[in-house]
Design a protein around this motif. Structure first.
Motif, PDB file in Angstrom:
ATOM      1  N   GLN A 172     -37.476   5.047  21.767  1.00 17.50           N
ATOM      2  CA  GLN A 172     -37.489   6.512  21.727  1.00 17.50           C
ATOM      3  C   GLN A 172     -38.150   7.090  22.982  1.00 17.50           C
TER       4      GLN A 172
ATOM      5  N   SER B 182     -35.740   7.624  25.603  1.00 20.08           N
ATOM      6  CA  SER B 182     -34.616   8.521  25.294  1.00 20.08           C
ATOM      7  C   SER B 182     -34.778   9.889  25.923  1.00 20.08           C
TER       8      SER B 182
ATOM      9  N   HIS C 130     -33.614   1.179  26.990  1.00 21.70           N
ATOM     10  CA  HIS C 130     -32.774   2.332  27.314  1.00 21.70           C
ATOM     11  C   HIS C 130     -31.697   2.499  26.238  1.00 21.70           C
ATOM     12  N   PRO C 131     -31.429   3.737  25.803  1.00 15.86           N
ATOM     13  CA  PRO C 131     -30.457   3.923  24.726  1.00 15.86           C
ATOM     14  C   PRO C 131     -29.043   3.458  25.064  1.00 15.86           C
TER      15      PRO C 131
ATOM     16  N   HIS D  58     -24.340   8.653  27.704  1.00 13.64           N
ATOM     17  CA  HIS D  58     -25.397   8.450  28.694  1.00 13.64           C
ATOM     18  C   HIS D  58     -25.465   9.642  29.651  1.00 13.64           C
TER      19      HIS D  58
ATOM     20  N   ALA E  94     -26.976  12.619  27.911  1.00 13.10           N
ATOM     21  CA  ALA E  94     -28.421  12.461  27.750  1.00 13.10           C
ATOM     22  C   ALA E  94     -29.149  12.658  29.073  1.00 13.10           C
TER      23      ALA E  94
ATOM     24  N   ALA F  15     -37.099   9.111  31.711  1.00 12.27           N
ATOM     25  CA  ALA F  15     -35.666   8.869  31.572  1.00 12.27           C
ATOM     26  C   ALA F  15     -34.920   9.294  32.838  1.00 12.27           C
TER      27      ALA F  15
END
Length: 824
Positions: A105, A108, A521-522, A550, A553, A595
């Motif tokens: 998280q 994120s 990483h998401p 991606h 985000a 991020a």
């Protein structure tokens, strides 16, 4: 003005949608509605039409798969494949070996705090608490650290027997195999308590319960191996060690030069197929007393006895210490903290294939096994050791600073000492929260690869800083070794924790961000896997699915980072109470910033990023401090949000945030592509840096907690051995604090009267007697002051020795000195 309004509406809708992470279709609809409103309200029709055209040019190609996939996704897939950093099999194994918890998280850019705060409070079972209060307490009472570290250079025989018979080597071995079946959290609590009295005892207990034969057998062993070895390990019949590092392979286990050749040999009186080992290992904890040696080696099959693969790969085997050809060497001497540690050599050591951990099926899978189990050891043993030492140092240094006086004042009243005490308090609080968080993750069944490296690095580094400040406060008391010294061995042992299970320099610069940027990483790991699919249609489909999530985000994170930078993270929804909500907002800001920095670095540097160790280390610092703050906020909630803990929490969070901004500043000022560094600076710090180190007022409040009996101090001390027995001088000093505080008003009254009198007595006892006679103090107060003098004397007294007592047994053998022989 009417011309600008549609474009402002366009930008506002985009920023709003990005901040809240609305879907592309929602953004298009929202923008269309705003543009319609602008047109109806009299905005320029031409400007409105241009803005609407921009919306269509962005939205339609992306919303229509027939256009998006062949004309946008496919070229981007080709570009992505070219910049994708090449991963070796060992790197891929390391990345994929762990699980992802809340740390994902933090990558994120918009942490879901409910995921963290809904985790159950880490608690021991009644059985575990009874063991901690019973056998573990009893073991601590047996510890005479001076006897262990100076006289014997080992645990006394009765302590070895107690450790074995009370199950300390089988804390986490399941009950069905003769162990205690305790949780990882309990393992953490035991090591923490033992480390607060002796690092030698804690390492002796910690190693068999972390990376070693038992842990590997529980995860990968055959049922036959488990039933034979685990009961023997649990009751101490077998003492284990694990031989991994060697002269030419330290932190880089993939370069192990030790090898085993598949061959026929004799075992148990019969000719069987096995491995003939050649090995040269060093720094192996428990090796000098081990009866069962776990060995990591590279396995070769040049004659094709197992198949057509000559280089099978890294494998792990169990070798009984009495196996012919295996030689356990003499002991190493690690910085005057002589836990059992030494080299292991072997040439032509034959073991059957059945001695491979997991059997023949696990031949060549040793690197994966090590990666999955190393994170368990990093999660518990070293962070727990740092926690026990730091918490003990914090409360005892606070007590000592209240007891010890200079110039008529407790030294804790001097601002310079208060600065040191505040650092000790804040860092001990952070270490305690971080070490418990990673142990709790293991207890929940996670394999926290990235948090384990964060915990190992930062707990040991902060532990080093705590003991340094504690030594400074204690002054001469800290540097004179002897039975009364409770800090010196901790000071000497600190570099050991910094070095083992991955040197800290390498851990910070290579592992934390290097592993976290992909694993946590998401989208990155999912994109990498999609790009490597063999079927072209499936590859395009999967890559398309993850790529645009991606991108969305990334845009959102850029907007959120800029907004938080403009408002200094003072606006926005956040969990927590009125006191902690500001902290959560700050973490939201730096999560978005991390991020953005991670995406930009990976996009522009590609495979070169792994060689930019300074950049990787600084971004790793940001991730680490975010995780540490998360652990502290979780602890604060779990404790019921006690008001008394607020100075400790605030000090530690402000310290962490200052470190985050310092790391970001250095990363941006030294970004390899300088113009991009300047642009990112404007995005991340649009109004400049604002974070500062904890201020003097907050530092004084944190320091005062260590010098005052209170609930916050008791919570910080929870779990360390402070029983005031004969062999625990730290516990005695801590126990004096309440009495010292009660005696201070009497002492001030007596000293004030003494200053303005013509008293003739020069000795303290005579002064007290005259004070009672003159009515300055009562007889009860005299007894109180006598007790205060005795406690102070015990706190400040250091040891002295006959010279012969300090000479080693080796000196006695060489020179035949009678006194030295007697001391030995």
């Amino acid at each position: 003005m009417s011309v600008a309004i549609p474009f402002l509406a366009f930008l506002f809708a985009g920023a709003f949608a990005a901040y809240h992470r609305l879907r592309l279709a929602v953004w298009a609809a929202l923008t269309a509605c705003l543009l319609l409103a602008c047109w109806l309200l009299g905005a320029s029709p031409a400007a409105t039409a241009v803005a609407a055209l921009l919306v269509a040019l962005v939205a339609l190609p992306l919303l229509l798969p027939g256009i998006r996939k062949p004309y946008i996704t496919a070229p981007l897939l080709g570009f992505y494949t070219r910049i994708l950093p090449p991963l070796s099999d060992t790197e891929r194994t390391a990345i994929e070996s762990g699980t992802v918890g809340f740390e994902g998280q933090l990558f994120s850019g918009k942490p879901d705090w409910s995921q963290l705060l809904s985790q159950p409070k880490p608690e021991l079972t009644a059985e575990e608490q009874a063991y901690l209060d019973g056998p573990c307490e009893q073991l601590c009472r047996m510890v005479d650290d001076w006897d262990i570290t100076h006289v014997r250079a080992d645990l006394p025989p009765e302590m070895w027997e107690f450790v074995k018979t009370q199950g300390f080597f089988g804390l986490n071995i399941p009950k069905e195999y003769g162990g205690l079946g305790f949780s990882a959290l309990m393992n953490h609590k035991v090591i923490q308590k033992l480390a607060s009295i002796s690092s030698v005892v804690s390492s002796t207990v910690g190693v068999p319960n972390s990376l070693g034969p038992a842990e590997l057998l529980m995860h990968y062993g055959t049922e036959e191996q488990k039933r034979h070895y685990l009961p023997r390990l649990a009751d101490g019949t077998d003492v284990p060690c694990f031989a991994l590092t060697g002269p030419f392979a330290g932190s880089d286990a993939t370069s192990i030069p030790d090898y085993g050749i598949v061959a026929m040999g004799e075992w148990g009186g019969a000719q069987v197929l096995g491995i003939r080992l050649t090995l040269n290992k060093r720094y192996i904890t428990l090796a000098p007393v081990a009866t069962l040696v776990g060995v990591a080696f590279r396995m070769y099959d040049p004659d094709g006895l197992l198949g057509d693969k000559p280089d099978i790969g890294i494998s792990l085997a169990l070798v009984p210490a009495d196996t012919p050809g295996l030689e356990i060497g003499r002991r190493h001497f690690p910085l005057n903290t002589p836990f059992q540690n030494g080299p292991i050599h072997g040439e032509g050591v034959f073991v059957p294939l059945s001695q491979l951990i997991g059997g023949e099926d696990y031949a060549g899978r040793g690197w994966q096994m090590l990666m999955e189990c190393l994170s368990i050891g990093r999660s518990i043993t070293l962070p727990s050791t740092a926690s026990g030492g730091a918490k003990m140092a914090a409360v005892v240094t606070g007590a000592y600073a209240r007891i010890r006086k200079q110039f008529g004042l407790s030294i804790g009243r001097f601002e310079g000492v208060q600065e040191a005490l505040s650092r000790i308090a804040g860092k001990a609080y952070a270490i305690s929260a971080l070490s418990q968080a990673t142990a709790a993750a293991v207890s929940r069944g996670e394999n926290p690869a990235v948090p384990s490296t964060i915990a190992k690095y930062h707990c040991t580094e902060m532990g080093r800083e705590v003991v340094k400040d504690a030594m400074d406060v204690h002054g001469g008391k800290g540097i004179i070794l002897g039975p009364r010294n409770y800090l010196g061995r901790g000071w000497q042992a600190t570099p050991i924790s910094i070095t083992v299970e991955g040197a800290n320099i390498m851990t910070r610069s290579l592992m934390i961000f290097g592993q976290g940027a992909i694993l946590c990483h998401p989208w990155v790991l999912k994109e990498m896997k999609a790009a490597q699919l063999e079927d072209p249609a499936q590859r395009l489909e999967e890559f398309d699915k993850y790529l645009f999530r991606h991108i969305g985000a990334a845009i959102s994170n850029a907007v959120r980072a800029f907004w938080y930078g403009l408002t200094f993270a003072k606006v926005g929804r956040a969990p927590g109470d009125a006191y902690t909500r500001r902290f959560y907002r700050k973490l939201d800001r730096y999560s978005a910033t991390l991020a953005v920095m991670a995406d930009t670095s990976m996009l522009l540097l590609g495979g070169k990023l792994k060689f930019k160790e300074s950049l990787s280390g600084r971004l790793g610092d940001v991730l680490s401090q975010l995780y540490i703050c998360s652990a502290m906020l979780k602890r604060y909630q779990d404790e019921g949000a006690p008001e008394g803990d607020q100075p400790l929490l605030a000090w530690a969070v402000h310290d962490a945030v200052n470190k985050i901004e310092t790391a970001l500043s250095l990363a941006l000022r030294n970004f390899p592509i300088r113009p991009m560094g300047w642009l990112l600076w404007l995005l991340v710090f649009p109004l400049g840096r604002r974070a500062q180190a904890p201020g003097d007022r907050l530092s004084r409040r944190a320091a005062a907690l260590l010098m005052t009996p209170c609930d916050a101090r008791a919570r910080l001390a929870e779990g360390v051995f402070l029983t005031p027995c004969a062999n625990n001088p730290a516990g005695r000093i801590d126990s004096y604090l309440p009495k010292v505080v009660l005696a201070e008003p009497v002492e001030r009254k007596f000293l004030k009267a003494l200053k303005h009198s013509d008293i003739e007595a020069l000795e303290f006892a005579g002064q007290l007697e005259e004070g009672v006679r003159e009515g300055w103090i009562t007889a009860e107060e005299r007894a109180q002051l006598e007790e205060l003098r005795a406690m102070t004397l015990d706190a400040i007294t250091v040891d002295d020795f006959d010279p012969a007592e300090l000479r080693s047994a080796g000196y006695a053998r060489l020179h035949g000195t009678p006194g030295a022989r007697a001391a030995a």
